[in-house]
Scaffold this active site. Sequence first.
Site, PDB file in Angstrom:
ATOM      1  N   TYR A  51       0.852  -1.294   0.100  1.00  0.00           N
ATOM      2  CA  TYR A  51      -0.016   0.044  -0.037  1.00  0.00           C
ATOM      3  C   TYR A  51       0.924   1.191   0.085  1.00  0.00           C
ATOM      4  O   TYR A  51       0.185   2.524  -0.047  1.00  0.00           O
ATOM      5  CB  TYR A  51      -1.114  -0.047   1.481  1.00  0.00           C
ATOM      6  N   LEU A 191     -17.407  -3.745   1.704  1.00  0.00           N
ATOM      7  CA  LEU A 191     -18.577  -3.143   1.089  1.00  0.00           C
ATOM      8  C   LEU A 191     -18.615  -3.246  -0.371  1.00  0.00           C
ATOM      9  O   LEU A 191     -19.632  -2.808  -1.178  1.00  0.00           O
ATOM     10  CB  LEU A 191     -18.324  -1.625   1.330  1.00  0.00           C
ATOM     11  N   ILE A 229     -12.919  -5.109   7.699  1.00  0.00           N
ATOM     12  CA  ILE A 229     -12.078  -3.649   7.678  1.00  0.00           C
ATOM     13  C   ILE A 229     -12.468  -2.879   6.462  1.00  0.00           C
ATOM     14  O   ILE A 229     -11.520  -2.738   5.438  1.00  0.00           O
ATOM     15  CB  ILE A 229     -10.567  -4.177   7.390  1.00  0.00           C
ATOM     16  N   SER A 232     -12.296   3.991   4.734  1.00  0.00           N
ATOM     17  CA  SER A 232     -12.956   5.392   4.217  1.00  0.00           C
ATOM     18  C   SER A 232     -11.813   6.481   4.541  1.00  0.00           C
ATOM     19  O   SER A 232     -11.335   6.069   5.756  1.00  0.00           O
ATOM     20  CB  SER A 232     -14.344   5.843   5.135  1.00  0.00           C
ATOM     21  N   ASN A 241     -19.137   4.038   9.804  1.00  0.00           N
ATOM     22  CA  ASN A 241     -18.714   2.557   9.562  1.00  0.00           C
ATOM     23  C   ASN A 241     -18.673   2.080  10.988  1.00  0.00           C
ATOM     24  O   ASN A 241     -18.485   0.735  11.212  1.00  0.00           O
ATOM     25  CB  ASN A 241     -17.686   2.583   8.943  1.00  0.00           C
TER      26      ASN A 241
HETATM   27  P1  NAD Z   1     -14.350  -1.172   0.773  1.00  0.00           P
HETATM   28  O1  NAD Z   1     -15.380  -2.393   0.350  1.00  0.00           O
HETATM   29  O2  NAD Z   1     -14.168  -1.120   2.104  1.00  0.00           O
HETATM   30  O3  NAD Z   1     -14.920   0.167   0.155  1.00  0.00           O
HETATM   31  C1  NAD Z   1     -14.340   1.411   0.045  1.00  0.00           C
HETATM   32  C2  NAD Z   1     -15.058   2.248  -0.569  1.00  0.00           C
HETATM   33  O4  NAD Z   1     -16.476   2.744  -0.062  1.00  0.00           O
HETATM   34  C3  NAD Z   1     -14.523   3.504  -0.618  1.00  0.00           C
HETATM   35  O5  NAD Z   1     -14.509   4.040  -1.939  1.00  0.00           O
HETATM   36  C4  NAD Z   1     -15.107   4.434   0.450  1.00  0.00           C
HETATM   37  O6  NAD Z   1     -14.946   5.792   0.016  1.00  0.00           O
HETATM   38  C5  NAD Z   1     -16.599   3.965   0.245  1.00  0.00           C
HETATM   39  N1  NAD Z   1     -16.994   3.796   1.551  1.00  0.00           N
HETATM   40  C6  NAD Z   1     -16.701   3.597   2.761  1.00  0.00           C
HETATM   41  N2  NAD Z   1     -17.607   3.714   3.770  1.00  0.00           N
HETATM   42  C7  NAD Z   1     -18.571   4.205   3.042  1.00  0.00           C
HETATM   43  C8  NAD Z   1     -19.847   4.703   3.578  1.00  0.00           C
HETATM   44  N3  NAD Z   1     -20.242   4.549   4.917  1.00  0.00           N
HETATM   45  N4  NAD Z   1     -20.831   5.004   2.833  1.00  0.00           N
HETATM   46  C9  NAD Z   1     -20.456   5.181   1.499  1.00  0.00           C
HETATM   47  N5  NAD Z   1     -19.312   4.775   0.996  1.00  0.00           N
HETATM   48  C10 NAD Z   1     -18.293   4.290   1.856  1.00  0.00           C
HETATM   49  O7  NAD Z   1     -13.006  -1.379  -0.049  1.00  0.00           O
HETATM   50  P2  NAD Z   1     -11.455  -1.741  -0.065  1.00  0.00           P
HETATM   51  O8  NAD Z   1     -10.739  -0.527   0.348  1.00  0.00           O
HETATM   52  O9  NAD Z   1     -11.098  -2.426  -1.174  1.00  0.00           O
HETATM   53  O10 NAD Z   1     -11.487  -2.570   1.211  1.00  0.00           O
HETATM   54  C11 NAD Z   1     -11.208  -2.443   2.582  1.00  0.00           C
HETATM   55  C12 NAD Z   1      -9.990  -2.710   3.061  1.00  0.00           C
HETATM   56  O11 NAD Z   1      -9.520  -4.100   2.589  1.00  0.00           O
HETATM   57  C13 NAD Z   1      -8.633  -2.063   2.133  1.00  0.00           C
HETATM   58  O12 NAD Z   1      -8.397  -0.806   2.411  1.00  0.00           O
HETATM   59  C14 NAD Z   1      -7.433  -2.857   2.406  1.00  0.00           C
HETATM   60  O13 NAD Z   1      -7.004  -2.747   3.976  1.00  0.00           O
HETATM   61  C15 NAD Z   1      -8.114  -4.307   2.664  1.00  0.00           C
HETATM   62  N6  NAD Z   1      -7.893  -5.004   1.178  1.00  0.00           N
HETATM   63  C16 NAD Z   1      -7.263  -6.184   1.477  1.00  0.00           C
HETATM   64  C17 NAD Z   1      -6.832  -7.108   0.342  1.00  0.00           C
HETATM   65  C18 NAD Z   1      -6.059  -8.312   0.356  1.00  0.00           C
HETATM   66  O14 NAD Z   1      -5.649  -8.569  -0.576  1.00  0.00           O
HETATM   67  N7  NAD Z   1      -5.639  -8.609   1.462  1.00  0.00           N
HETATM   68  C19 NAD Z   1      -7.482  -6.538  -0.948  1.00  0.00           C
HETATM   69  C20 NAD Z   1      -8.164  -5.436  -1.053  1.00  0.00           C
HETATM   70  C21 NAD Z   1      -8.427  -4.600   0.201  1.00  0.00           C
END
Ligand code: NAD
Length: 274
Positions: A51, A191, A229, A232, A241
């Site tokens: 990241y 999400l 996890i 935002s 959240n």
């Molecule tokens: P997510 O599903 O958490 O969605 C994030 C999106 O939703 C962002 O655009 C955010 O602005 C929006 N959002 C968040 N809260 C909201 C709310 N209350 N209302 C409206 N919109 C909202 O997606 P993500 O970031 O892909 O996944 C979360 C975390 O998972 C990442 O930050 C990372 O730490 C982890 N992750 C891990 C892997 C892995 O391979 N292990 C891969 C992807 C992500």
Amino acid sequence: MPPLARLPLNDGHSLPALGFGLWQVPAPDTADVVDQALGLGYRLIDGAAIYGNEEGLGEGLRRSGLPRDDVFVTTKCWNTDQGYDAALRAFDASLARSGLDRVDLYLIHWPCPQRDLFVETWRALIRLRDEGRATSIGVSNFHAPHLERLVAETGVTPAVNQIELHPRLQQAALRETNRRLGIVTQSWSPLGQGRSFDDPVIRAIAARLGRSPAQVILRWHLQIGCSVIPRSTRRDGLAENLALSDFALTAGDLAAIATLDAGERTGPDPDRFA
Ligand code: NAD
């Protein structure tokens, strides 16, 4: 399950059910986001070497003024750092960037089965755990055969398997495998990056409960027993959240959400991603 409840791990430690993720959080903003989230009450930070923001993770944690032991920090070993020696070096580099002297959870980010280095990498993580520099160790994006190989070849079961999981990819079989092996399932992209916010089933539940679609989805993760996890960077999104403790989904809500599974990934297939 209240969001700040802790889920027991198979190694005697525990992790907060809810945290926040740092993927795609710009490096210059990360310390502020971390400090803000910890100020709101989050106690789990999900980071990763790839990241590119581990410096901000550590800086935000220090800026929060919280005792180190009050915050659960995860980071991950990237694919190109797999192998015994390479993983040990990668771990040292993560600690150096974050300025921490240990992490609470160190994960192998992807199995990369074509490279066939994940067992060797796992042996390095076992050493880091035995040295106390990674309190708990686990994996991410591992499928049943990958998990079973780790256990068969090393005798050490991961504490956590962090996998893509949201209403359109519910991963029932893999959740069951994790449960059978005593591994906590942690949902990434919980999400679905917003893809189910307009779903009529989610919207109807949200309207009935007077909550947002995001809150309904996050509450669903907690009620099916997963750690979660969401990401935002906005203060109101972070606060929203976290506000999951004063409502609950009914068995009927859970059954309705179960029908939304479409086997639809937002990310790569772990069997092929190298
Ligand atoms: P997510 O599903 O958490 O969605 C994030 C999106 O939703 C962002 O655009 C955010 O602005 C929006 N959002 C968040 N809260 C909201 C709310 N209350 N209302 C409206 N919109 C909202 O997606 P993500 O970031 O892909 O996944 C979360 C975390 O998972 C990442 O930050 C990372 O730490 C982890 N992750 C891990 C892997 C892995 O391979 N292990 C891969 C992807 C992500």
